[in-house]
Design an enzyme around this catalytic site. Structure first.
Site, short mmCIF file in Angstrom:
data_model
loop_
_atom_site.label_atom_id
_atom_site.label_comp_id
_atom_site.label_asym_id
_atom_site.label_seq_id
_atom_site.Cartn_x
_atom_site.Cartn_y
_atom_site.Cartn_z
N ASP A 1 38.40 48.10 -28.50
CA ASP A 1 37.88 49.18 -29.22
C ASP A 1 37.46 49.97 -27.77
O ASP A 1 37.28 49.20 -26.60
CB ASP A 1 36.68 49.27 -29.96
CG ASP A 1 35.96 50.42 -30.13
OD1 ASP A 1 36.43 51.44 -30.52
OD2 ASP A 1 34.58 50.41 -30.09
N PHE A 2 37.17 51.12 -27.71
CA PHE A 2 36.41 51.71 -26.49
C PHE A 2 35.06 52.02 -26.46
O PHE A 2 34.12 51.55 -25.93
CB PHE A 2 37.27 52.98 -25.99
CG PHE A 2 37.05 53.85 -24.86
CD1 PHE A 2 37.13 53.25 -23.75
CD2 PHE A 2 36.14 54.99 -24.80
CE1 PHE A 2 36.78 53.82 -22.38
CE2 PHE A 2 35.46 55.22 -23.71
CZ PHE A 2 35.72 54.86 -22.51
#
Ligand SMILES: [Mg+2]
Length: 270
Positions: A27-28
């Site tokens: 994920d970021f």
């Protein structure tokens, strides 16, 4: 309580040298970048950048993938260089490109007119309550309320519960965000499965890092086989087997992984 990743390094290190191909997926926001008041100002943690560049150098043995609620275009601009050969999944996997993949979930086009109608209601909320911001991500809409004052929270929640939603639009709560996206049985778990299948990586050679509710689907996808790392409070409910304290700690994990894979690279080629 979920063990910190450093407690499992001995067990993991032995397996890494045996792995012929590896997928490192993440994920970021809140995982590779610190959570910030203004989503526009989120940037890749510098230590994560160093680790990801090292992992990029190990391509094609190591494949990278990034899965985010951000739009594909937005996600790409936040991952300069490291995303060049990676698979990128935007809008929680409704759009995927890179690494030879080009996927658009058909629900995206089908729901755009409903999202347009909804954005009129959401813009009204933004005008009425300070600290609420609407982000249009093409295939979904997000209300950010990290900067709302505590006295406006109840009003905000009431306004959200009063929204008229088309049948094909679902509402999802995250960390100080409310997202509206096509009501389809498609999430980061499905996207991760598609990416794993595309690269032909054995499930036990998959790593996934994430911090939020939407990452739980990806954790479930690799549960019992791959290596899931939840970033953040270790006491929170999560299906991930391992924990990292915060994005800086997640970057240390990636750094450790890059080093182990670099060592393994020699034996891989022999
Ligand atoms: Mg996140």
């Amino acid at each position: 309580m979920r063990p910190h990743w450093t407690e499992k390094t001995d067990a993991m290190a032995g397996r890494i040298s045996q792995m012929q191909r590896v997928l490192v997926a993440s994920d970021f926001d809140g995982t590779l970048s610190e959570l910030v008041d203004q989503p526009k100002s989120a940037s890749l943690h510098p230590n994560a950048r160093v680790a990801l560049l090292k992992l990029s150098d190990l391509q094609p043995r190591v494949q990278l993938a990034f899965l985010s609620g951000r739009s594909l275009h937005d996600l790409k601009t936040r991952l300069p260089a490291v995303s060049d050969m990676a698979a990128l999944a935007g809008n929680h996997g409704l759009e995927i490109c890179g690494g030879g993949l080009n996927f658009n979930h058909p629900a995206g086009l089908e729901t755009r007119s409903a999202l347009d109608a909804l954005s009129l209601q959401l813009n009204r909320i933004c005008r009425q309550i300070a600290g609420v911001e609407l982000e249009d991500k093409g295939l979904s809409l997000t209300l950010h309320y990290r900067r709302i004052s505590s006295r406006d929270l109840i009003l905000f929640e009431r306004r959200i519960s009063q929204l008229w939603l088309a049948e094909n639009i679902g509402r999802h709560s995250g960390k100080m965000v409310v997202e509206f996206r096509p009501r389809v049985d498609w999430n980061k778990g499905h996207a991760l499965r598609l990416i794993i299948h595309h690269f032909g990586i054995p499930p036990d050679s998959v790593y996934y890092l994430g911090d939020d509710q939407t990452d739980e689907d990806a954790f479930s996808e690799i549960a019992g086989q791959g290596h899931a790392v939840h970033v953040g409070n270790a006491n929170g409910l999560s299906r991930a087997a391992l924990n990292a304290h915060d994005p800086e700690d997640a970057a240390k994990f990636l750094q450790w992984l890059a080093e182990r894979l670099t060592e393994g690279q020699g034996s891989f080629h022999r």
